[in-house]
Scaffold this motif. Structure first.
Motif, PDB file in Angstrom:
ATOM      1  N   TYR A 520      51.480  48.423  80.380  1.00  0.00           N
ATOM      2  CA  TYR A 520      53.056  48.410  80.220  1.00  0.00           C
ATOM      3  C   TYR A 520      53.118  47.404  78.727  1.00  0.00           C
ATOM      4  N   ALA A 521      52.576  46.296  79.111  1.00  0.00           N
ATOM      5  CA  ALA A 521      52.505  44.975  78.038  1.00  0.00           C
ATOM      6  C   ALA A 521      51.933  45.574  76.683  1.00  0.00           C
ATOM      7  N   TYR A 522      50.746  46.129  76.854  1.00  0.00           N
ATOM      8  CA  TYR A 522      50.056  46.526  75.751  1.00  0.00           C
ATOM      9  C   TYR A 522      50.881  47.681  75.162  1.00  0.00           C
ATOM     10  N   LEU A 523      51.526  48.578  75.660  1.00  0.00           N
ATOM     11  CA  LEU A 523      52.338  49.598  74.963  1.00  0.00           C
ATOM     12  C   LEU A 523      53.190  49.128  74.057  1.00  0.00           C
ATOM     13  N   ALA A 524      53.958  47.950  74.730  1.00  0.00           N
ATOM     14  CA  ALA A 524      54.963  47.558  73.870  1.00  0.00           C
ATOM     15  C   ALA A 524      54.501  46.771  72.711  1.00  0.00           C
ATOM     16  N   MET A 525      53.284  46.033  73.012  1.00  0.00           N
ATOM     17  CA  MET A 525      52.602  45.322  71.633  1.00  0.00           C
ATOM     18  C   MET A 525      52.230  46.369  70.721  1.00  0.00           C
ATOM     19  N   ILE A 526      51.581  47.332  71.031  1.00  0.00           N
ATOM     20  CA  ILE A 526      51.258  48.372  69.948  1.00  0.00           C
ATOM     21  C   ILE A 526      52.279  49.014  69.324  1.00  0.00           C
ATOM     22  N   GLU A 527      53.446  49.077  69.832  1.00  0.00           N
ATOM     23  CA  GLU A 527      54.660  49.785  69.456  1.00  0.00           C
ATOM     24  C   GLU A 527      55.158  48.865  68.260  1.00  0.00           C
ATOM     25  N   ALA A 528      55.254  47.471  68.872  1.00  0.00           N
ATOM     26  CA  ALA A 528      55.572  46.413  67.782  1.00  0.00           C
ATOM     27  C   ALA A 528      54.583  46.482  66.633  1.00  0.00           C
ATOM     28  N   THR A 529      53.514  46.660  66.844  1.00  0.00           N
ATOM     29  CA  THR A 529      52.220  46.949  65.789  1.00  0.00           C
ATOM     30  C   THR A 529      52.834  47.984  64.808  1.00  0.00           C
ATOM     31  N   ARG A 530      52.869  48.876  65.402  1.00  0.00           N
ATOM     32  CA  ARG A 530      53.217  50.465  64.663  1.00  0.00           C
ATOM     33  C   ARG A 530      54.590  50.264  63.649  1.00  0.00           C
ATOM     34  N   GLN A 531      55.627  49.582  64.507  1.00  0.00           N
ATOM     35  CA  GLN A 531      56.836  49.289  63.756  1.00  0.00           C
ATOM     36  C   GLN A 531      56.741  48.602  62.550  1.00  0.00           C
ATOM     37  N   THR A 532      55.727  47.470  62.767  1.00  0.00           N
ATOM     38  CA  THR A 532      55.373  46.465  61.585  1.00  0.00           C
ATOM     39  C   THR A 532      54.796  47.152  60.301  1.00  0.00           C
ATOM     40  N   ILE A 533      53.902  47.980  60.722  1.00  0.00           N
ATOM     41  CA  ILE A 533      52.965  48.806  59.755  1.00  0.00           C
ATOM     42  C   ILE A 533      53.784  49.586  58.945  1.00  0.00           C
ATOM     43  N   GLU A 534      54.705  50.333  59.862  1.00  0.00           N
ATOM     44  CA  GLU A 534      55.658  51.446  59.096  1.00  0.00           C
ATOM     45  C   GLU A 534      56.584  50.584  58.307  1.00  0.00           C
ATOM     46  N   ASN A 535      57.213  49.325  58.571  1.00  0.00           N
ATOM     47  CA  ASN A 535      58.078  48.658  57.830  1.00  0.00           C
ATOM     48  C   ASN A 535      57.323  48.015  56.495  1.00  0.00           C
ATOM     49  N   ALA A 536      56.216  47.671  56.592  1.00  0.00           N
ATOM     50  CA  ALA A 536      55.483  47.192  55.393  1.00  0.00           C
ATOM     51  C   ALA A 536      55.037  48.086  54.465  1.00  0.00           C
ATOM     52  N   LEU A 537      54.529  49.441  54.915  1.00  0.00           N
ATOM     53  CA  LEU A 537      54.366  50.433  54.117  1.00  0.00           C
ATOM     54  C   LEU A 537      55.670  51.203  53.441  1.00  0.00           C
ATOM     55  N   ARG A 538      56.590  51.194  54.175  1.00  0.00           N
ATOM     56  CA  ARG A 538      57.900  51.532  53.452  1.00  0.00           C
ATOM     57  C   ARG A 538      58.414  50.827  52.282  1.00  0.00           C
ATOM     58  N   LEU A 539      57.819  49.249  52.546  1.00  0.00           N
ATOM     59  CA  LEU A 539      58.094  48.666  51.044  1.00  0.00           C
ATOM     60  C   LEU A 539      57.428  49.051  50.010  1.00  0.00           C
ATOM     61  N   VAL A 540      56.202  49.601  50.258  1.00  0.00           N
ATOM     62  CA  VAL A 540      55.314  49.866  49.142  1.00  0.00           C
ATOM     63  C   VAL A 540      55.579  51.474  48.620  1.00  0.00           C
ATOM     64  N   GLY A 541      56.510  52.089  49.507  1.00  0.00           N
ATOM     65  CA  GLY A 541      56.583  53.438  49.193  1.00  0.00           C
ATOM     66  C   GLY A 541      55.603  54.643  49.729  1.00  0.00           C
ATOM     67  N   VAL A 542      54.767  53.940  50.772  1.00  0.00           N
ATOM     68  CA  VAL A 542      53.781  54.880  51.497  1.00  0.00           C
ATOM     69  C   VAL A 542      54.277  55.312  52.899  1.00  0.00           C
ATOM     70  N   SER A 543      53.971  56.586  53.168  1.00  0.00           N
ATOM     71  CA  SER A 543      54.272  57.150  54.351  1.00  0.00           C
ATOM     72  C   SER A 543      53.434  56.626  55.529  1.00  0.00           C
ATOM     73  N   ALA A 544      53.835  56.746  56.672  1.00  0.00           N
ATOM     74  CA  ALA A 544      53.390  56.214  57.894  1.00  0.00           C
ATOM     75  C   ALA A 544      52.967  57.271  58.908  1.00  0.00           C
ATOM     76  N   PRO A 545      51.918  58.171  58.601  1.00  0.00           N
ATOM     77  CA  PRO A 545      51.846  59.298  59.257  1.00  0.00           C
ATOM     78  C   PRO A 545      51.499  59.159  60.973  1.00  0.00           C
ATOM     79  N   GLU A 546      51.963  60.110  61.838  1.00  0.00           N
ATOM     80  CA  GLU A 546      51.802  60.115  63.119  1.00  0.00           C
ATOM     81  C   GLU A 546      50.538  60.707  63.610  1.00  0.00           C
ATOM     82  N   LYS A 547      49.905  61.657  62.522  1.00  0.00           N
ATOM     83  CA  LYS A 547      48.716  62.280  62.821  1.00  0.00           C
ATOM     84  C   LYS A 547      47.881  62.342  61.727  1.00  0.00           C
ATOM     85  N   MET A 548      46.555  62.273  61.724  1.00  0.00           N
ATOM     86  CA  MET A 548      45.592  62.370  60.613  1.00  0.00           C
ATOM     87  C   MET A 548      44.418  63.182  61.021  1.00  0.00           C
TER      88      MET A 548
END
Length: 548
Positions: A520-548
């Protein structure tokens, strides 16, 4: 408030209470490269040595004794070497960032200011005489990224494109269309010496000949004026579409012609004259830009009575100032270095602080493929266009690569690397981290786990998990510094480092393990990681894909 800010605030109070100095210098909190030196470090004691007239280790001891370590969640403090203060933080101080990110979501990293500084950023501004090329693409990527960062950092940002629709280039455009028009009607007419030979000009001429053959009966002046308008309209339509597809949008498209229509060229000239910065010599009117560090004075009105190119540029900046912006940022091409002092001088001659104008010079881009420089498009034989770049590698890779270096440094754009699906490709590496997190979260849901912040984070003790949290926690400060220093590359560097910390953590620890509390703790932590990656990529104008 992030940990660094808390430490800075506490140290500022400690300096005030323990040191007899008038001005407190900037307090820098760094993350030590050697993890044995703790989680955070400051050289403040050494910076204060001359001001406080004390030994830096004595200063360090006085500062440390004044800190409320429990309130700051400091586990231990060490004074090292000549006076470095090293902080080891409690796990709780680091895990607190998880709830903040999950609460703020897409706004994590954003700064809200009560007194917003207004900034007008003008970028791209290519002449509407042909397609945007790779140099314009870099200008567009850097400009839009910088505007996004400034907005996220709490500034009131406006994006503007200056349409050069009143100069000789547009006359050449109109004459080139005129020649192609008559050629399409079967008449023998050559292009002007400085004409435009692009495929688009030929297409305009053919289209006009098919739809409006009657234009041939217009007198030359009327026809050329018509072709000026139609040519600019056609080229700007294509430019706008290319930029929109590249994820670049402007709040205002400013026409040079409007300066003459609103008599702003004359108004700007009168303002400069009234301030006493002009003089006449050899039948011309000069501007004393040498009063403002320019290497020589500049002509505003030539001896034949016509304006130089500088005068409408001054009028345009006069208009910007009249609109009330606090700061003006221009992104210019590599061949515009000489414009810096003359335009700043013009701002001074208009009675304003020249420092209100910032000019960023965009250095050249070289396209490299398979180790060789690519100078020409394989398709057209001309310079590689923005449109072709998007088709070759996609918008995400183009935006990320073009924004990941300081604008004032030349850049070798490796097309082969941008196309590759490997950890060597920075945008792929970051997007893969985001997609991997999304995959883990999907697997967790299938196993009956949802993100639950009430479970607590006491079980997060693994050193790599704590490193990941430190990196997440530094994002707001990274954004602020990137905005302050106009350094878009700090965001791309940061998100690569964040992805790296996540990959290291994932390779060392199981998220979906046998320990339910840790899951449970790690799931919350990696979701915080995911959100931060998405926010940073959005500043650069780059998408954050859910699948690759």
């Amino acid at each position: 408030m992030d940990i660094k800010q808390q430490l800075q605030d506490a140290l500022k109070v400690a300096v005030t209470e323990t040191q007899n100095i008038e001005t407190i210098p900037d307090i820098k909190i760094e993350i030590p490269k050697d993890k044995n030196n703790g989680d955070f470090s400051t050289n403040l004691a050494m910076v204060l040595t001359k001001l406080a007239r004390k030994n830096p280790r004595v200063i360090a001891e006085e500062l440390v004794d004044n800190l409320d370590k429990e309130a700051l969640s400091i586990e231990s403090v060490d004074i090292a070497g000549p006076g470095f203060i090293n902080f080891k933080m409690s796990s709780a101080s680091l895990t607190n960032i998880i709830d903040r990110v999950l609460e703020e979501k897409e706004n994590y990293g954003r700064t809200v200011r009560d007194d917003k500084e207004s900034i007008l950023i003008e970028f791209v501004s290519a002449n509407p005489t042909g397609a945007l090329h790779i140099g314009h693409a870099r200008n567009a990527a850097v400009g839009e990224t910088l505007a996004n960062i400034l907005d996220f950092a709490g500034y009131d940002v406006s994006r503007e494109y200056y349409i050069n629709d009143a100069g000789n280039q547009i006359n050449n455009l109109a004459c080139s269309i005129d020649a192609r028009f008559f050629q399409a009607l079967g008449e023998d007419m050559s292009l002007p010496e400085d004409g435009y030979h692009g495929k688009d000009i030929k297409e305009i001429g053919v289209e006009l000949a098919e739809r409006h053959p009657e234009y041939k009966d217009l007198d030359d002046e009327t026809r050329i004026k018509k072709f000026r308008e139609l040519g600019v309209e056609y080229e700007m339509r294509n430019l706008k579409q290319d930029l929109a597809d590249f994820g670049v949008h402007f709040d205002n498209w400013f026409s040079e012609m409007s300066l003459y229509e609103k008599n702003e060229v004359e108004a700007a000239l009168e303002a400069i004259k009234a301030n006493g910065f002009t003089y006449e010599e050899d039948g011309a009117l000069w501007l004393r830009t040498t009063d403002f560090k320019d290497d020589k004075d500049r002509v505003l009105i030539k001896s034949d009575g016509s304006y130089t190119y500088l005068m409408p540029d001054i009028a345009y900046h006069y208009d910007k100032l009249e609109r009330g912006f606090d700061t003006l940022i221009n992104l210019f091409g590599a061949d515009h270095h000489g414009y810096i002092n003359r335009l700043k001088g013009a701002i001074g001659a208009l009675g304003q602080d020249p420092e209100r104008l910032e000019i960023e010079i965009m250095q050249m881009v070289r396209l490299i493929e398979d180790g060789k420089e690519v100078k020409m498009s394989k398709r057209t034989g001309n310079a590689v266009t923005l449109r072709e770049l998007m088709e070759l590698i996609g918008v995400d890779a183009a935006r990320f690569f073009l924004a990941m270096r300081s604008a004032d440094t030349p850049f070798d754009f490796d097309l082969s690397l941008a196309k590759s699906e490997s950890s060597e490709n920075p945008v792929y590496y970051v997007q893969y981290a985001h997609a991997r997190i999304c995959s883990i979260l999907r697997q967790a849901k299938e196993q009956g786990f949802e993100i639950d912040t009430t479970k607590g984070y006491d079980v997060i003790e693994h050193p790599q998990a704590l490193e990941l949290l430190k990196k997440i926690g530094s994002f707001p400060e990274i954004v602020k510094n990137a905005a302050k220093n106009r350094a878009n590359q700090r965001i791309t560097n940061y998100v690569q480092e964040l992805a790296s910390e996540f990959h290291k953590f994932y390779n060392q620890e199981k998220v979906l393990g046998e320990n339910e509390d840790k899951t449970y703790a790690y799931l919350a932590m990696i979701e915080a990681t995911r959100q931060t990656i998405e926010n940073a990529l959005r500043l650069v104008g780059v998408s954050a894909p859910e699948k690759m």
